[in-house]
Design a protein around this motif. Structure first.
Motif, PDB file in Angstrom:
ATOM      1  N   VAL A  15       0.870  -1.178   0.000  1.00  9.15           N
ATOM      2  CA  VAL A  15       0.000   0.000   0.000  1.00  9.15           C
ATOM      3  C   VAL A  15       0.906   1.227   0.000  1.00  9.15           C
ATOM      4  O   VAL A  15       1.828   1.324   0.803  1.00  9.15           O
ATOM      5  CB  VAL A  15      -0.924   0.027   1.231  1.00  9.15           C
ATOM      6  CG1 VAL A  15      -1.633   1.365   1.355  1.00  9.15           C
ATOM      7  CG2 VAL A  15      -1.925  -1.107   1.158  1.00  9.15           C
ATOM      8  N   GLY A  16       0.627   2.147  -0.918  1.00 11.11           N
ATOM      9  CA  GLY A  16       1.439   3.351  -1.016  1.00 11.11           C
ATOM     10  C   GLY A  16       2.587   3.207  -1.986  1.00 11.11           C
ATOM     11  O   GLY A  16       3.548   3.965  -1.941  1.00 11.11           O
ATOM     12  N   TYR A  17       2.503   2.236  -2.894  1.00 13.07           N
ATOM     13  CA  TYR A  17       3.574   2.018  -3.856  1.00 13.07           C
ATOM     14  C   TYR A  17       2.997   1.701  -5.228  1.00 13.07           C
ATOM     15  O   TYR A  17       2.103   0.864  -5.358  1.00 13.07           O
ATOM     16  CB  TYR A  17       4.469   0.864  -3.407  1.00 13.07           C
ATOM     17  CG  TYR A  17       5.686   0.681  -4.284  1.00 13.07           C
ATOM     18  CD1 TYR A  17       6.705   1.632  -4.276  1.00 13.07           C
ATOM     19  CD2 TYR A  17       5.815  -0.415  -5.103  1.00 13.07           C
ATOM     20  CE1 TYR A  17       7.828   1.476  -5.080  1.00 13.07           C
ATOM     21  CE2 TYR A  17       6.941  -0.585  -5.898  1.00 13.07           C
ATOM     22  CZ  TYR A  17       7.935   0.368  -5.884  1.00 13.07           C
ATOM     23  OH  TYR A  17       9.046   0.222  -6.670  1.00 13.07           O
ATOM     24  N   ASP A  18       3.501   2.378  -6.253  1.00  8.59           N
ATOM     25  CA  ASP A  18       3.117   2.140  -7.639  1.00  8.59           C
ATOM     26  C   ASP A  18       4.286   1.440  -8.323  1.00  8.59           C
ATOM     27  O   ASP A  18       5.315   2.057  -8.600  1.00  8.59           O
ATOM     28  CB  ASP A  18       2.806   3.475  -8.320  1.00  8.59           C
ATOM     29  CG  ASP A  18       2.339   3.309  -9.752  1.00  8.59           C
ATOM     30  OD1 ASP A  18       2.611   2.254 -10.373  1.00  8.59           O
ATOM     31  OD2 ASP A  18       1.711   4.257 -10.268  1.00  8.59           O
ATOM     32  N   ALA A  24       7.009   5.624  -4.377  1.00 10.28           N
ATOM     33  CA  ALA A  24       6.430   5.470  -3.038  1.00 10.28           C
ATOM     34  C   ALA A  24       5.730   6.772  -2.664  1.00 10.28           C
ATOM     35  O   ALA A  24       6.213   7.859  -2.988  1.00 10.28           O
ATOM     36  CB  ALA A  24       7.512   5.139  -2.029  1.00 10.28           C
ATOM     37  N   TYR A  25       4.614   6.672  -1.963  1.00  6.29           N
ATOM     38  CA  TYR A  25       3.777   7.831  -1.669  1.00  6.29           C
ATOM     39  C   TYR A  25       3.748   8.249  -0.206  1.00  6.29           C
ATOM     40  O   TYR A  25       3.390   9.366   0.108  1.00  6.29           O
ATOM     41  CB  TYR A  25       2.327   7.550  -2.082  1.00  6.29           C
ATOM     42  CG  TYR A  25       2.123   7.475  -3.565  1.00  6.29           C
ATOM     43  CD1 TYR A  25       1.778   8.604  -4.288  1.00  6.29           C
ATOM     44  CD2 TYR A  25       2.272   6.280  -4.251  1.00  6.29           C
ATOM     45  CE1 TYR A  25       1.578   8.542  -5.656  1.00  6.29           C
ATOM     46  CE2 TYR A  25       2.076   6.206  -5.614  1.00  6.29           C
ATOM     47  CZ  TYR A  25       1.727   7.338  -6.312  1.00  6.29           C
ATOM     48  OH  TYR A  25       1.539   7.270  -7.664  1.00  6.29           O
ATOM     49  N   ILE A  26       4.052   7.355   0.716  1.00  4.61           N
ATOM     50  CA  ILE A  26       3.795   7.625   2.128  1.00  4.61           C
ATOM     51  C   ILE A  26       5.037   8.195   2.803  1.00  4.61           C
ATOM     52  O   ILE A  26       6.112   7.588   2.770  1.00  4.61           O
ATOM     53  CB  ILE A  26       3.303   6.356   2.843  1.00  4.61           C
ATOM     54  CG1 ILE A  26       1.985   5.912   2.190  1.00  4.61           C
ATOM     55  CG2 ILE A  26       3.104   6.626   4.329  1.00  4.61           C
ATOM     56  CD1 ILE A  26       1.465   4.599   2.662  1.00  4.61           C
ATOM     57  N   ARG A  27       4.858   9.343   3.417  1.00  5.16           N
ATOM     58  CA  ARG A  27       5.970  10.026   4.082  1.00  5.16           C
ATOM     59  C   ARG A  27       6.096   9.504   5.511  1.00  5.16           C
ATOM     60  O   ARG A  27       5.130   9.464   6.255  1.00  5.16           O
ATOM     61  CB  ARG A  27       5.709  11.528   4.105  1.00  5.16           C
ATOM     62  CG  ARG A  27       6.798  12.304   4.823  1.00  5.16           C
ATOM     63  CD  ARG A  27       6.623  13.746   4.575  1.00  5.16           C
ATOM     64  NE  ARG A  27       6.885  13.898   3.143  1.00  5.16           N
ATOM     65  CZ  ARG A  27       7.184  15.035   2.557  1.00  5.16           C
ATOM     66  NH1 ARG A  27       7.232  16.127   3.230  1.00  5.16           N
ATOM     67  NH2 ARG A  27       7.427  15.080   1.278  1.00  5.16           N
ATOM     68  N   SER A 109      -1.344  -3.275 -10.193  1.00  5.12           N
ATOM     69  CA  SER A 109      -1.311  -2.054  -9.408  1.00  5.12           C
ATOM     70  C   SER A 109      -2.500  -1.181  -9.767  1.00  5.12           C
ATOM     71  O   SER A 109      -2.980  -1.222 -10.901  1.00  5.12           O
ATOM     72  CB  SER A 109      -0.002  -1.306  -9.688  1.00  5.12           C
ATOM     73  OG  SER A 109       0.185  -0.247  -8.794  1.00  5.12           O
ATOM     74  N   GLY A 110      -2.985  -0.409  -8.812  1.00  6.03           N
ATOM     75  CA  GLY A 110      -4.104   0.495  -9.059  1.00  6.03           C
ATOM     76  C   GLY A 110      -4.211   1.515  -7.956  1.00  6.03           C
ATOM     77  O   GLY A 110      -3.436   1.522  -7.007  1.00  6.03           O
TER      78      GLY A 110
END
Length: 118
Positions: A15-18, A24-27, A109-110
């Motif tokens: 979760v938080g990864y494309d 990666a999206y989560i800080r 992925s989505g």
């Protein structure tokens, strides 16, 4: 809850990864308690926070036993992240599911679909 619509078992989920963009999206903020403590896993799965840069990462669940993977056409509930504050990265961030297939797609992925706590 994860539903496996592929032809191979799912053995890893992020979760938080494309995976397509390798983004990666989560800080992860310095000084915060371990983010893994805010996560839950179904029996037979483990979760960790993976750093993928200086200040961003993603949550990764892995089946600890091959028999605990999510079979094709099946669903498995029990994956959750509880955040102490609203964070758009969880809503905009992608999910990626990895299969154990060498003949079919090895990942899907989505975009994440939020399910707010009531």
């Amino acid at each position: 809850r994860i539903f496996n619509g592929s032809k191979a078992p799912i053995s890893k989920f992020a979760v938080g990864y494309d995976q397509d963009l390798r983004l990666a999206y989560i800080r992860r903020l310095p000084g915060r308690k371990a983010v893994e403590a805010s996560c839950r896993s179904p029996r037979g799965w483990t979760v960790k926070f993976v750093m993928a840069g200086e200040d961003r990462g993603f949550f990764e669940w892995i089946a600890t036993d091959p028999n605990r993977g999510i079979a094709p056409g099946r669903a498995l509930p029990g994956f959750s992240i509880l955040s102490d504050r609203p964070d758009g990265a969880y809503h905009r961030g992608h999910w990626t599911a990895y299969t154990s297939s060498d003949k079919d797609e090895s990942w899907f992925s989505g975009e994440a679909i939020p399910d707010p706590v009531r």
